[in-house]
Design a protein around this motif. Structure first.
Motif, PDB file in Angstrom:
ATOM      1  N   ARG A 188       0.825  -1.217   0.000  1.00  0.00           N
ATOM      2  CA  ARG A 188       0.000   0.000   0.000  1.00  0.00           C
ATOM      3  C   ARG A 188       0.853   1.258   0.000  1.00  0.00           C
ATOM      4  N   GLU A 189       1.994   1.182   0.670  1.00  0.00           N
ATOM      5  CA  GLU A 189       2.856   2.356   0.768  1.00  0.00           C
ATOM      6  C   GLU A 189       3.415   2.770  -0.595  1.00  0.00           C
ATOM      7  N   GLU A 193      -1.603   7.775  -4.445  1.00  0.00           N
ATOM      8  CA  GLU A 193      -2.372   8.334  -3.333  1.00  0.00           C
ATOM      9  C   GLU A 193      -3.853   7.993  -3.411  1.00  0.00           C
ATOM     10  N   ILE A 194      -4.453   8.077  -4.592  1.00  0.00           N
ATOM     11  CA  ILE A 194      -5.887   7.836  -4.727  1.00  0.00           C
ATOM     12  C   ILE A 194      -6.240   6.401  -4.361  1.00  0.00           C
ATOM     13  N   ARG A 196      -4.521   4.446  -2.302  1.00  0.00           N
ATOM     14  CA  ARG A 196      -4.355   4.298  -0.850  1.00  0.00           C
ATOM     15  C   ARG A 196      -5.567   4.833  -0.114  1.00  0.00           C
ATOM     16  N   ARG A 197      -6.095   5.961  -0.576  1.00  0.00           N
ATOM     17  CA  ARG A 197      -7.248   6.562   0.101  1.00  0.00           C
ATOM     18  C   ARG A 197      -8.493   5.689  -0.036  1.00  0.00           C
ATOM     19  N   ILE A 198      -8.677   5.098  -1.210  1.00  0.00           N
ATOM     20  CA  ILE A 198      -9.806   4.174  -1.376  1.00  0.00           C
ATOM     21  C   ILE A 198      -9.626   2.967  -0.451  1.00  0.00           C
ATOM     22  N   ASP A 200      -8.128   2.798   2.333  1.00  0.00           N
ATOM     23  CA  ASP A 200      -8.303   3.135   3.748  1.00  0.00           C
ATOM     24  C   ASP A 200      -9.681   2.730   4.269  1.00  0.00           C
ATOM     25  N   PHE A 201     -10.664   2.665   3.382  1.00  0.00           N
ATOM     26  CA  PHE A 201     -12.036   2.401   3.807  1.00  0.00           C
ATOM     27  C   PHE A 201     -12.491   0.975   3.484  1.00  0.00           C
ATOM     28  N   ASP A 209      -3.068  -2.129   7.653  1.00  0.00           N
ATOM     29  CA  ASP A 209      -2.435  -0.921   8.190  1.00  0.00           C
ATOM     30  C   ASP A 209      -2.195  -1.053   9.692  1.00  0.00           C
ATOM     31  N   LEU A 223      -8.226   6.019  12.070  1.00  0.00           N
ATOM     32  CA  LEU A 223      -9.084   5.777  10.916  1.00  0.00           C
ATOM     33  C   LEU A 223      -9.261   4.277  10.687  1.00  0.00           C
ATOM     34  N   SER A 224      -8.178   3.505  10.778  1.00  0.00           N
ATOM     35  CA  SER A 224      -8.253   2.059  10.547  1.00  0.00           C
ATOM     36  C   SER A 224      -9.142   1.390  11.581  1.00  0.00           C
TER      37      SER A 224
END
Length: 246
Positions: A188-189, A193-194, A196-198, A200-201, A209, A223-224
């Motif tokens: 993931r790292e 960016e887009i 990774r943000r998707i 995240d949820f 994470d 958030l996780s």
């Protein structure tokens, strides 16, 4: 011996009779670590990983793979098949209520994940010097929350799928994109960016994470935790409301 204990042991025996399921939940994650650990690029430490090598992350991903298989394919398929064949309905006439079988399934699957965790990290640590999580308690909590998110989604699938084959098909359809966002094909790292943000949820990425945070000794990402608890509450509540015993 209590009814719950008997049912749990019976579920273990039934699971072990399926060699493919046992292979993909217990042995395949270990084989994945062994194969990837011998790839030279997996032993590199890109700057984006904060000092970790790629193989250090893939040990957690191999465990996440087992959690995804169990939560999204095994659990919903088995429960939907039990309902389809009338097993849950027949249990309602015995001293073992259907909800006891549901609990036995959850416990059996959780124990399977923990056994897979021990196998994966024993091999990863001994064979490739993968670091032991700096915060073992947080790592175990991350694994449990990862299971909570995946299992609750699996229970929802079991609640709405009319047959075991349908549950397995839907679970498989969800499994691959969720594992993609968790970093199975690329950490993931290292993702844009887009993406990774998707991710995240999504439950498996959020769990990954948390496991990475525990591996590095960092504070868990709020958030996780919120995402995984949200899946547990929302999908769990929906599964309870929609679940049919026959």
């Amino acid at each position: 011996m209590s009814v719950f204990t008997k049912l749990t042991l019976t579920e273990f025996r039934l699971t072990l009779r399926d060699p493919l399921y046992a292979f993909f939940t217990l042995l395949f994650p270990v084989l994945l670590v062994l194969i990837l650990g011998n790839v030279p690029t997996m032993k590199e430490a890109p700057p984006e990983l904060g000092g970790l090598r790629v193989i250090d992350l893939y040990a957690g991903l191999a465990l996440g793979l087992a959690i995804g298989i169990i939560g999204l394919q095994g659990l919903p398929s088995v429960l939907a098949t039990y309902r389809e064949r009338g097993i849950l309905r027949r249990l309602a006439t015995t001293p073992a209520p259907p909800v006891t079988l549901l609990a036995a399934q959850l416990v059996m699957n959780l124990v399977t994940v923990l056994v897979s965790m021990v196998l994966v990290y024993t091999v990863a640590i001994l064979a490739f010097d993968v670091p032991f999580p700096e915060n073992p308690a947080l790592f175990l909590l991350a694994v449990l929350l990862n299971c909570a998110g995946a299992f609750s989604l699996g229970l929802l699938l079991a609640a709405v799928a009319p047959t075991g084959k349908t549950a397995n098909a839907i679970g498989t359809f969800l499994f691959f994109p969720l594992m993609f966002f968790a970093g199975l094909w690329a950490p993931r790292e290292l993702m844009p960016e887009i993406l990774r943000r998707i991710g995240d949820f999504t439950p498996l990425a959020a769990g990954q994470d948390l496991m990475t945070d525990a591996l590095m000794g960092q504070s868990p990402a709020l958030l996780s935790i919120t995402v995984l608890v949200g899946y547990l509450v929302i999908c769990g509540a929906a599964a309870i409301k929609l679940f049919r015993w026959e």
